[in-house]
Design a protein around this motif. Structure first.
Motif, PDB file in Angstrom:
ATOM      1  N   LEU A   1      -5.729  -0.935   4.683  1.00 23.04           N
ATOM      2  CA  LEU A   1      -5.158  -1.447   3.440  1.00 23.04           C
ATOM      3  C   LEU A   1      -5.964  -2.672   3.020  1.00 23.04           C
ATOM      4  O   LEU A   1      -6.091  -3.627   3.794  1.00 23.04           O
ATOM      5  CB  LEU A   1      -3.690  -1.819   3.654  1.00 23.04           C
ATOM      6  N   THR A   2      -6.516  -2.658   1.808  1.00 24.17           N
ATOM      7  CA  THR A   2      -7.423  -3.728   1.395  1.00 24.17           C
ATOM      8  C   THR A   2      -6.915  -4.568   0.226  1.00 24.17           C
ATOM      9  O   THR A   2      -7.328  -5.717   0.083  1.00 24.17           O
ATOM     10  CB  THR A   2      -8.792  -3.146   0.998  1.00 24.17           C
ATOM     11  N   CYS A   3      -6.066  -4.019  -0.629  1.00 20.48           N
ATOM     12  CA  CYS A   3      -5.566  -4.775  -1.783  1.00 20.48           C
ATOM     13  C   CYS A   3      -4.865  -6.043  -1.300  1.00 20.48           C
ATOM     14  O   CYS A   3      -3.848  -5.964  -0.600  1.00 20.48           O
ATOM     15  CB  CYS A   3      -4.602  -3.914  -2.594  1.00 20.48           C
ATOM     16  N   PRO A   4      -5.372  -7.225  -1.623  1.00 22.48           N
ATOM     17  CA  PRO A   4      -4.767  -8.467  -1.120  1.00 22.48           C
ATOM     18  C   PRO A   4      -3.289  -8.590  -1.492  1.00 22.48           C
ATOM     19  O   PRO A   4      -2.481  -9.085  -0.702  1.00 22.48           O
ATOM     20  CB  PRO A   4      -5.602  -9.560  -1.793  1.00 22.48           C
ATOM     21  N   ARG A   5      -2.950  -8.149  -2.669  1.00 23.78           N
ATOM     22  CA  ARG A   5      -1.560  -8.235  -3.137  1.00 23.78           C
ATOM     23  C   ARG A   5      -0.660  -7.335  -2.303  1.00 23.78           C
ATOM     24  O   ARG A   5       0.420  -7.755  -1.864  1.00 23.78           O
ATOM     25  CB  ARG A   5      -1.510  -7.851  -4.613  1.00 23.78           C
ATOM     26  N   LEU A   6      -1.092  -6.074  -2.064  1.00 24.68           N
ATOM     27  CA  LEU A   6      -0.301  -5.157  -1.245  1.00 24.68           C
ATOM     28  C   LEU A   6      -0.215  -5.627   0.196  1.00 24.68           C
ATOM     29  O   LEU A   6       0.824  -5.493   0.842  1.00 24.68           O
ATOM     30  CB  LEU A   6      -0.896  -3.749  -1.297  1.00 24.68           C
TER      31      LEU A   6
ATOM     32  N   HIS B   1       0.072   2.757   7.813  1.00 26.01           N
ATOM     33  CA  HIS B   1       0.733   3.942   7.258  1.00 26.01           C
ATOM     34  C   HIS B   1       0.614   3.978   5.737  1.00 26.01           C
ATOM     35  O   HIS B   1       0.406   5.049   5.155  1.00 26.01           O
ATOM     36  CB  HIS B   1       2.193   3.980   7.693  1.00 26.01           C
ATOM     37  N   LEU B   2       0.724   2.822   5.094  1.00 26.67           N
ATOM     38  CA  LEU B   2       0.579   2.783   3.647  1.00 26.67           C
ATOM     39  C   LEU B   2      -0.862   3.113   3.244  1.00 26.67           C
ATOM     40  O   LEU B   2      -1.096   3.864   2.290  1.00 26.67           O
ATOM     41  CB  LEU B   2       0.977   1.408   3.101  1.00 26.67           C
ATOM     42  N   ALA B   3      -1.832   2.578   3.985  1.00 25.84           N
ATOM     43  CA  ALA B   3      -3.236   2.878   3.701  1.00 25.84           C
ATOM     44  C   ALA B   3      -3.516   4.364   3.864  1.00 25.84           C
ATOM     45  O   ALA B   3      -4.220   4.975   3.044  1.00 25.84           O
ATOM     46  CB  ALA B   3      -4.144   2.076   4.626  1.00 25.84           C
TER      47      ALA B   3
ATOM     48  N   GLY C   1      -2.270  10.922   0.944  1.00 30.89           N
ATOM     49  CA  GLY C   1      -1.037  11.450   0.367  1.00 30.89           C
ATOM     50  C   GLY C   1      -0.189  12.218   1.357  1.00 30.89           C
ATOM     51  O   GLY C   1       0.778  12.884   0.962  1.00 30.89           O
ATOM     52  N   GLU C   2      -0.493  12.139   2.649  1.00 30.40           N
ATOM     53  CA  GLU C   2       0.164  12.976   3.652  1.00 30.40           C
ATOM     54  C   GLU C   2       1.021  12.195   4.647  1.00 30.40           C
ATOM     55  O   GLU C   2       1.469  12.759   5.637  1.00 30.40           O
ATOM     56  CB  GLU C   2      -0.893  13.786   4.418  1.00 30.40           C
ATOM     57  N   ASN C   3       1.218  10.919   4.430  1.00 28.09           N
ATOM     58  CA  ASN C   3       1.970  10.101   5.382  1.00 28.09           C
ATOM     59  C   ASN C   3       3.351   9.781   4.811  1.00 28.09           C
ATOM     60  O   ASN C   3       3.483   9.009   3.861  1.00 28.09           O
ATOM     61  CB  ASN C   3       1.192   8.814   5.671  1.00 28.09           C
TER      62      ASN C   3
ATOM     63  N   MET D   1       7.454   6.211   2.116  1.00 33.03           N
ATOM     64  CA  MET D   1       8.720   5.483   2.211  1.00 33.03           C
ATOM     65  C   MET D   1       8.512   3.988   1.975  1.00 33.03           C
ATOM     66  O   MET D   1       9.322   3.321   1.318  1.00 33.03           O
ATOM     67  CB  MET D   1       9.349   5.726   3.592  1.00 33.03           C
ATOM     68  N   ILE D   2       7.420   3.467   2.514  1.00 31.60           N
ATOM     69  CA  ILE D   2       7.103   2.047   2.328  1.00 31.60           C
ATOM     70  C   ILE D   2       6.855   1.754   0.857  1.00 31.60           C
ATOM     71  O   ILE D   2       7.350   0.764   0.298  1.00 31.60           O
ATOM     72  CB  ILE D   2       5.880   1.656   3.185  1.00 31.60           C
ATOM     73  N   LEU D   3       6.082   2.625   0.206  1.00 28.15           N
ATOM     74  CA  LEU D   3       5.788   2.450  -1.215  1.00 28.15           C
ATOM     75  C   LEU D   3       7.069   2.530  -2.047  1.00 28.15           C
ATOM     76  O   LEU D   3       7.285   1.725  -2.964  1.00 28.15           O
ATOM     77  CB  LEU D   3       4.794   3.519  -1.669  1.00 28.15           C
ATOM     78  N   ASP D   4       7.942   3.479  -1.709  1.00 23.82           N
ATOM     79  CA  ASP D   4       9.223   3.620  -2.421  1.00 23.82           C
ATOM     80  C   ASP D   4      10.093   2.381  -2.227  1.00 23.82           C
ATOM     81  O   ASP D   4      10.784   1.940  -3.160  1.00 23.82           O
ATOM     82  CB  ASP D   4       9.966   4.864  -1.929  1.00 23.82           C
ATOM     83  N   GLU D   5      10.081   1.840  -1.011  1.00 22.26           N
ATOM     84  CA  GLU D   5      10.879   0.645  -0.740  1.00 22.26           C
ATOM     85  C   GLU D   5      10.391  -0.534  -1.578  1.00 22.26           C
ATOM     86  O   GLU D   5      11.200  -1.310  -2.111  1.00 22.26           O
ATOM     87  CB  GLU D   5      10.809   0.284   0.753  1.00 22.26           C
ATOM     88  N   ILE D   6       9.086  -0.672  -1.696  1.00 24.27           N
ATOM     89  CA  ILE D   6       8.525  -1.756  -2.505  1.00 24.27           C
ATOM     90  C   ILE D   6       8.929  -1.595  -3.970  1.00 24.27           C
ATOM     91  O   ILE D   6       9.279  -2.558  -4.651  1.00 24.27           O
ATOM     92  CB  ILE D   6       6.993  -1.799  -2.361  1.00 24.27           C
TER      93      ILE D   6
END
Length: 308
Positions: A137-142, A229-231, A237-239, A244-249
């Protein structure tokens, strides 16, 4: 007198930029192909009268491993990144030139056209070492958002879900298997014996056959790292856990993961950083210190360029 120019010479791309010019160019360029055409047209049409140089280079020979350099076959999950995007990852998002070789990026980029995660090679750039890392995961904000999730008990919450759900445990098992298969596909089965001889059988097998973030494939009740897991999800697109992490955010924290006003300033290697430019770092001490040092270096480069 505002000029931007890319000088191709001996396999290197020397970036010479005028501080005020690049923002206007990139506002018209939404993807790497347009960026490339813009630079090409500028190089043909504009005569150089004065160029202010920001002191960093793109070394295209050493920058990454291309598909032609793969020992096996390129995995289906590879999404190529442009030179600009690799510079963004190295200098603005991660904050340093990693020994890891960048292979590809996410399925889609943020609203400003920058990658939020990358896929790396199981080999380091010099190919003298191997790593179990695949997705970063590289996006500093994420990264900062997920840092906050973890510090708020996120890992414990997901581990609790894992312990109670055989379905999620099976999903974790499949993630481990997919990561192992991706490494084997990348390395090539015909090179497994050579890797064992070079790196030692135990070390080579542990890396190749490990699951996500190098986990033991039988460990299915520990999520270990939300960032990984987010990365993985952003790139493949298979994790299910990444989703779930993205949905929670999105739903619980009500945060738009696709970017916010001004955040492009941090990721854009062609943006001359100022004191007012957007900047956010990981909450983890080591990376926070690294990124703050990098910010100071970039501000100094901009200041020196303006004095020229």
């Amino acid at each position: 007198h505002d000029v931007c120019m890319f000088d191709l010479f001996n396999g290197e791309v020397l970036m010479l930029i005028c501080v005020n010019a690049m923002q206007r160019v990139l506002r018209k360029a939404k993807d790497s192909s347009i960026v490339g055409r813009t630079f090409e047209n500028i190089g043909k049409r504009i005569s150089v009268s004065k160029v202010t140089s920001i002191p960093w280079r793109i070394h295209s020979k050493k920058r990454t491993i291309n598909n032609d350099d793969l020992n096996g076959n390129a995995p289906d999950t590879i999404h190529p990144l442009s030179i600009l995007h690799k510079e963004s990852v190295a200098y603005r998002q991660v904050g340093y030139i990693s020994d890891l070789a960048i292979v590809g990026g996410p399925r889609k980029k943020c609203r400003f056209g920058f990658p939020q995660a990358i896929m790396t090679s199981p080999y380091y750039k010099d190919k003298d070492k191997m790593t179990s890392s695949l997705y970063l995961l590289t996006c500093p904000r994420l990264v900062r958002i997920v840092d906050n999730l973890e510090s708020d008990g996120g890992i414990e919450r997901y581990n609790e879900k894992l312990e109670k759900s055989a379905e999620l445990q099976d999903a974790m098992r499949q993630i481990h298997e997919r990561h192992s298969k991706t490494r084997i596909q990348y390395v090539g089965e015909h090179n497994l014996a050579r890797n064992r001889e070079k790196f030692g059988r135990e070390r080579a097998d542990v890396i190749i056959y490990s699951g996500i973030t190098g986990m033991t494939p039988t460990q299915v009740t520990d999520i270990k790292c939300l960032h990984a897991h987010l990365a993985d999800y952003l790139c493949t697109g298979e994790n299910i856990f990444g989703r779930m992490i993205l949905d929670e955010i999105h739903t619980k924290l009500l945060i738009d993961t696709d970017g916010e006003s001004g955040c492009w300033q941090m990721c854009d290697p062609l943006h001359a950083l100022s004191e007012d430019s957007y900047w956010v770092t990981s909450s983890k001490t080591k990376h926070k210190s690294l990124m703050n040092h990098n910010r100071h270096r970039l501000l100094e480069a901009t200041s020196n360029a303006l004095k020229t």
